[in-house]
Design a protein around this motif. Sequence first.
Motif, PDB file in Angstrom:
ATOM      1  N   SER A 124      53.063  46.578  45.352  1.00  0.00           N
ATOM      2  CA  SER A 124      54.044  47.409  44.640  1.00  0.00           C
ATOM      3  C   SER A 124      53.291  48.461  43.828  1.00  0.00           C
ATOM      4  N   SER A 125      53.034  48.189  42.552  1.00  0.00           N
ATOM      5  CA  SER A 125      52.390  49.181  41.681  1.00  0.00           C
ATOM      6  C   SER A 125      50.884  48.993  41.558  1.00  0.00           C
ATOM      7  N   GLU A 126      50.332  47.980  42.216  1.00  0.00           N
ATOM      8  CA  GLU A 126      48.896  47.719  42.098  1.00  0.00           C
ATOM      9  C   GLU A 126      48.090  48.859  42.733  1.00  0.00           C
ATOM     10  N   GLU A 127      46.970  49.196  42.095  1.00  0.00           N
ATOM     11  CA  GLU A 127      46.040  50.175  42.667  1.00  0.00           C
ATOM     12  C   GLU A 127      44.659  49.952  42.071  1.00  0.00           C
ATOM     13  N   GLY A 128      43.695  49.739  42.935  1.00  0.00           N
ATOM     14  CA  GLY A 128      42.348  49.453  42.468  1.00  0.00           C
ATOM     15  C   GLY A 128      41.804  48.217  43.161  1.00  0.00           C
ATOM     16  N   THR A 129      40.987  47.450  42.447  1.00  0.00           N
ATOM     17  CA  THR A 129      40.323  46.284  43.026  1.00  0.00           C
ATOM     18  C   THR A 129      41.067  45.002  42.671  1.00  0.00           C
ATOM     19  N   LEU A 130      41.470  44.272  43.698  1.00  0.00           N
ATOM     20  CA  LEU A 130      42.000  42.918  43.552  1.00  0.00           C
ATOM     21  C   LEU A 130      41.132  42.014  44.438  1.00  0.00           C
ATOM     22  N   TRP A 131      41.571  40.788  44.635  1.00  0.00           N
ATOM     23  CA  TRP A 131      40.813  39.910  45.525  1.00  0.00           C
ATOM     24  C   TRP A 131      41.703  38.796  46.029  1.00  0.00           C
ATOM     25  N   TYR A 257      44.372  51.346  36.222  1.00  0.00           N
ATOM     26  CA  TYR A 257      43.362  52.234  35.646  1.00  0.00           C
ATOM     27  C   TYR A 257      43.361  52.151  34.121  1.00  0.00           C
ATOM     28  N   ILE A 258      42.187  52.394  33.549  1.00  0.00           N
ATOM     29  CA  ILE A 258      42.048  52.406  32.095  1.00  0.00           C
ATOM     30  C   ILE A 258      41.378  53.709  31.663  1.00  0.00           C
ATOM     31  N   LYS A 259      41.436  53.982  30.375  1.00  0.00           N
ATOM     32  CA  LYS A 259      40.669  55.098  29.834  1.00  0.00           C
ATOM     33  C   LYS A 259      39.186  54.781  30.041  1.00  0.00           C
ATOM     34  N   PRO A 260      38.421  55.721  30.599  1.00  0.00           N
ATOM     35  CA  PRO A 260      37.026  55.424  30.945  1.00  0.00           C
ATOM     36  C   PRO A 260      36.211  54.908  29.759  1.00  0.00           C
ATOM     37  N   ILE A 261      35.435  53.856  30.007  1.00  0.00           N
ATOM     38  CA  ILE A 261      34.563  53.258  29.003  1.00  0.00           C
ATOM     39  C   ILE A 261      33.123  53.402  29.477  1.00  0.00           C
ATOM     40  N   LYS A 262      32.311  54.139  28.740  1.00  0.00           N
ATOM     41  CA  LYS A 262      30.888  54.241  29.058  1.00  0.00           C
ATOM     42  C   LYS A 262      30.157  53.129  28.322  1.00  0.00           C
ATOM     43  N   THR A 263      29.386  52.350  29.054  1.00  0.00           N
ATOM     44  CA  THR A 263      28.777  51.159  28.480  1.00  0.00           C
ATOM     45  C   THR A 263      27.498  50.819  29.234  1.00  0.00           C
ATOM     46  N   SER A 264      26.660  50.014  28.621  1.00  0.00           N
ATOM     47  CA  SER A 264      25.452  49.546  29.310  1.00  0.00           C
ATOM     48  C   SER A 264      25.686  48.206  30.007  1.00  0.00           C
ATOM     49  N   TYR A 265      26.783  47.515  29.662  1.00  0.00           N
ATOM     50  CA  TYR A 265      27.068  46.178  30.201  1.00  0.00           C
ATOM     51  C   TYR A 265      28.574  45.987  30.322  1.00  0.00           C
ATOM     52  N   THR A 346      49.045  57.712  31.381  1.00  0.00           N
ATOM     53  CA  THR A 346      49.341  59.124  31.633  1.00  0.00           C
ATOM     54  C   THR A 346      50.668  59.236  32.361  1.00  0.00           C
ATOM     55  N   LYS A 347      51.087  60.455  32.635  1.00  0.00           N
ATOM     56  CA  LYS A 347      52.338  60.675  33.351  1.00  0.00           C
ATOM     57  C   LYS A 347      52.302  60.014  34.729  1.00  0.00           C
ATOM     58  N   ASP A 348      51.170  60.117  35.406  1.00  0.00           N
ATOM     59  CA  ASP A 348      51.044  59.520  36.739  1.00  0.00           C
ATOM     60  C   ASP A 348      50.814  58.016  36.698  1.00  0.00           C
ATOM     61  N   TYR A 349      50.279  57.521  35.596  1.00  0.00           N
ATOM     62  CA  TYR A 349      49.988  56.087  35.454  1.00  0.00           C
ATOM     63  C   TYR A 349      50.534  55.610  34.107  1.00  0.00           C
TER      64      TYR A 349
END
Length: 568
Positions: A124-131, A257-265, A346-349
């Motif tokens: 349905s609304s899923e988009e990205g990585t599942l398993w 989707y999430i707001k991008p997080i820049k991280t080392s881990y 966002t409007k699209d998500y």
Amino acid sequence: MELIKKKKILLLELLGFLILNVLTFCMAAKHIATVDWIVKETSYTRLCSTKKILTVNGLFPGPPIYMRRGDRLNINVRNKGKYNVTIHWHGVKQPGNPWSDGPNYVTQCPIKPGASFTYEIVLSSEEGTLWWHAHSDWSRATVHGPLIVLPQLGKSYPFAKPHKEVPIVLASWFKGDVMEIIETALESGGEPNKSDAFTINGQPGDLYNCSKQGTFKLVVDYGKTYLLRIINSIMNEEMFFMVAKHSLTVVGTDGAYIKPIKTSYIMITPGQTMDVLITANQAPSHYYIASRAYAGVVYDNTTTTAIVQYSGKYTAPSTPSFPNLPNYTDTSVVTKFTRRLRALATKDYPVDVPQHVDTRMYITISVNTLPCDDNSCDGPNGSRVSASLNNISFVEPSIDVLQAYYKRIKHVYESDFPNEPPYYFNFTGDNLPDTLLTPEQGTKAKVLDYNSTVEIVFQGTNLQGAENHPMHLHGYSFYLVGYGFGNFNNKTDPKKFNLVDPPEVNTIGVPKSGWAAIRFRADNPGVWFMHCHLERHSSWGMDTVLIVKNGRTRLSSMRPPPRKLNPC
């Protein structure tokens, strides 16, 4: 005037009937592809020894599934192994279709050796990585694989298209037979043996004996960006994950989707998935990918590795650079990372966080013990290890709960799972009395009205030691609106809830000695399992069932069962 009003109502009802039938016809007319899977024993050599493991089509990890948002797919599973098996499509909401959700004795009877069952995956609304993974005893240790949901045709990602996408599957490896390991533990009442290694895409990596040759290598071109689709299919450990000298940008989790997080881990719990961008911007060389456990109670403390290998001509190092992984018990870095998760919103998500709540539940999560005759079991002080939600340790029924609910079969489950624990105490205190350790046993479900809004606060307890508990709900994604330590305060803590852009997830790590609050709308009718994704805890009874009643229309009601259901 009254006659005109009645005619308008009849016209609207007729229009609704026609639309419903057109939609039904279109759905029926659309061809749904069918894929055949064979579950079978296959020989694999790891850690200097060879053994047979349960696989799908002989693969470990299993075959990846690629679909687009809103697609449907049939998968016919034939069991040629020696154990019962079921398959769960982790993170797929399956609207109105719990018959294909998969948990053993909750939504289906198992596929016995020699039998088969056809699942329908309904996106349905899923988009990205599942398993996907087995959902019967401990067979998911080797029966699992990626389920990648791409954007609809003509749509793009909410970030620059990566040069390449690479599934990264974290898993456990046991030298022994995993089914025998859990069966022995349940019989004796003690802890099951820990895993002997972790793996990345089926390989333990350089730090384990007899493993260097098979280490997974990610070959990259300088300046290119890659999308790592990271899946934690590990049985009993949350994991830290790093790439030496490279930054990671997390752009999605659990099929949203999430707001991008820049991280080392990152810290990723069993059941969770994360979409992570990495740019090959370091000096061409070899760099270790490394992952090891975060655990309040250290279980398997080994480290699995893979290698980022730059293409081109250069002198390869004798030893790749190694990342500085957080300490096993560093809860502060886990908290820092988790609190950065925010929905893209966002409007699209968009997000649709319930602002008002119809049903509130406060659920304590505990590791318990049950008494044994003559203190003859292998748990603490001769007891049997157990686990519970709201002091109720789930007992697997003899037929599945879904069938009993649909056919109104009595004495299979009780619909009185409580909204709060039976008694209150300092849940996260030290030196709690042994009188709190013994749970009630039963097969209990919570019944929810269709389209009602629900808030659940999961409260960790320190009975038998505090741990981080990855709680997973089938059939839904939910919003993580709050997160904290100590005992939840229902007066002050809700004032700090994020009701604007909380992450939409299907699995959340309830912090050690703390709590997590989620909200969702119960708009998917059916029977849905809710449990801890640490496999030993689920085996001990840290589970329950949510039953969402039908709405008033056919489209807001659960589907009828498929023609063929496996017998118990």
